[in-house]
Design an enzyme around this catalytic site. Sequence first.
Site, PDB file in Angstrom:
ATOM      1  N   GLU A  83     -19.287  -6.485  10.665  1.00 20.21           N
ATOM      2  CA  GLU A  83     -20.210  -5.755  11.529  1.00 20.21           C
ATOM      3  C   GLU A  83     -21.241  -6.676  12.179  1.00 20.21           C
ATOM      4  OE1 GLU A  83     -18.471  -2.983   8.538  1.00 20.21           O
ATOM      5  OE2 GLU A  83     -19.478  -4.929   8.406  1.00 20.21           O
ATOM      6  N   LYS A 128       0.843  -1.184   0.000  1.00 20.31           N
ATOM      7  CA  LYS A 128       0.000   0.000   0.000  1.00 20.31           C
ATOM      8  C   LYS A 128       0.887   1.245   0.000  1.00 20.31           C
ATOM      9  CE  LYS A 128      -4.215   1.491   2.373  1.00 20.31           C
ATOM     10  NZ  LYS A 128      -5.113   1.192   3.512  1.00 20.31           N
ATOM     11  N   ARG A 138     -25.702  -3.220   7.673  1.00 20.37           N
ATOM     12  CA  ARG A 138     -25.261  -4.604   7.497  1.00 20.37           C
ATOM     13  C   ARG A 138     -25.542  -5.461   8.727  1.00 20.37           C
ATOM     14  NH1 ARG A 138     -19.476  -4.589   4.602  1.00 20.37           N
ATOM     15  NH2 ARG A 138     -20.555  -5.987   3.196  1.00 20.37           N
TER      16      ARG A 138
END
Length: 622
Positions: free
Chosen positions: A367, A282, A395
């Site tokens: 979640e 990254k 969610r």
Amino acid sequence: MSLLEHIEGPDDLRRLRADQLPALSEEIRRFLVEEVSRTGGHLGPNLGVVELTIALHRVFDSPRDTIVFDTGHQSYVHKLLTGRHDFSGLRTQGGLSGYPSRAESEHDVVENSHASASLSWAHGIAAGRVVRGERHRHTVAVIGDGALTGGMAWEALNNIAAEPDLPLVIVVNDNERSYAPTRGGLADHLATLRTTRGYERFLDWGRHTLARTPVVGGPMYETLHGVKKGLKDIVAPQGLFEDLGLKYIGPVDGHDEHAVEAALRKARAFGGPVLVHVLTQKGRGYHPAITDEADQFHAVGVINPETGLPLEIAGRSWTDEFSDEMVRIGRDRDDVVAITAAMMIPVGLRDFADHYPERTFDVGIAEQHALTMAAGLAFAGLHPVVAVYATFLNRAFDQLLMDCALHRAGVTVVLDRSGITGPDGASHHGMWDMTISGVVPGLHLAAPRDGQQVARAVRAAVDVTDAPTVVRFPKGTVGDPVETVRTTGTVDVLAEPDEGEVDVLLVGIGSMATTAVTAAEKLAAEGVRVRVADPVWALPVSSDLVELARGAGRVCVVEDNVVVGGVGSHVELALREGGLAAPVDQFGIPPEFLDHGSRGQVLDRVGLTPDAVASRLRDRLA
């Protein structure tokens, strides 16, 4: 003319020679740093997938073949390679979306930008094409190691593995991070894979040797077979994928375009589901991102491209208020624990984690698990605080309803970035949470109007032991405190006429309280007598607010939540049940998917500015 300027689509990319690709990669990285530093956006993730995206578009024929990016925040390189070179308006009104967008290009398919969904999308696309006799078209899902922590991804893998002839390639973009470093058992598993690159060579030798063994059996065969099996168990955790029925290729150096391209061609030719494990970095090629250990420039505002330092110094944020109060609560109460779903830094739990690491849980992009785990922690005698973005509460609705509320669990859910968030667009606006929360029996919801109220609301929420509580606040810089004229019961009165009857009771929910106060000032200048109330705890509607409405000719509720099923509808019902006939005007967000733009632009578009509220009320009073 640069190489990038020549590329208007994947066909142009495929015409380049292999020896030109390193220069193209360098051009793309330079372009990304220069352009994203001016607008803000997801810089680190895109710097990490340059060679990978080039290889994808050289091997697969988009849009005939479909490429699905999980979350899509790493699609900037994809946009460039499919002809979208004007990044001057990235994530601003009328400019390029920060995620894939079907309106922009036929090469973009999935634009919901919620993690862990790409494999289910890809499974459906690939299976649908098989049904239609289009087996020659390939589907590719690009998913990060962070997104693989989500349960939905594993539900998809379970089903994909059951279809051995499915023309589907899964590319795991493994940079050891989601927003921040990936945590959990899967992260450990992939870390082991990164250290076992020699296993495939051993397997090739073993297969070759076993194939030349004349008799299937005997000491030599058993020895070779046993060594192979033993080594696999010890140093070949790709067996996790292979035992599911997925062909595994990798790990591959994600910054060696030739190696990635070769792996993808091999995967494409296999004819069934294949997982290609690609190792990337990254922030690749940009020193400030590489040296930033926190999030490696996952998302940035306007920055100096040379230093990576922000050019706009923001003030204190709503998240900062929550973060500081959580540390204070943690000091005062050893039963309070914190849970986040791979968002430790952006939701403000890093300081709590630094002070109380044993009381902090990062469950990955999960979640649903977070809410049910919280119910379990509550049963064990603790008070969990689950901090997520408001858009991601969607969610975990079933878990909030059936695991937390049904069991009367003392769980606090803190929703960052509620209401209109702005540049991230439709998938990130937190505009459904109060509608969702409003149907949950026993739930209490606070929408603080300023930073001081954030601290008070969180502290009050963790005192509730027999029901779930929700505290929600918006994205951005918190303004000055909104002063209270008086308090009646649980309701703060923020403005009211000096005397006489009240024409309008204007109820401001959360950050809309300041909008309500300013709108009231505009109406008062025209002789309209307005009282502004902040119920502090918006749900359930308090009897104090009902009593305050008794003297008003009209009631108006202003909220940055979808108007359907919002707080306004609850206020209207409460007034009716209280025997009040005053008309109730509900000003909120229309049930639409709203495009990206600044928070102010979007609020203006949906009529939630002081001028718009005052104008609409003026029309109702005429």
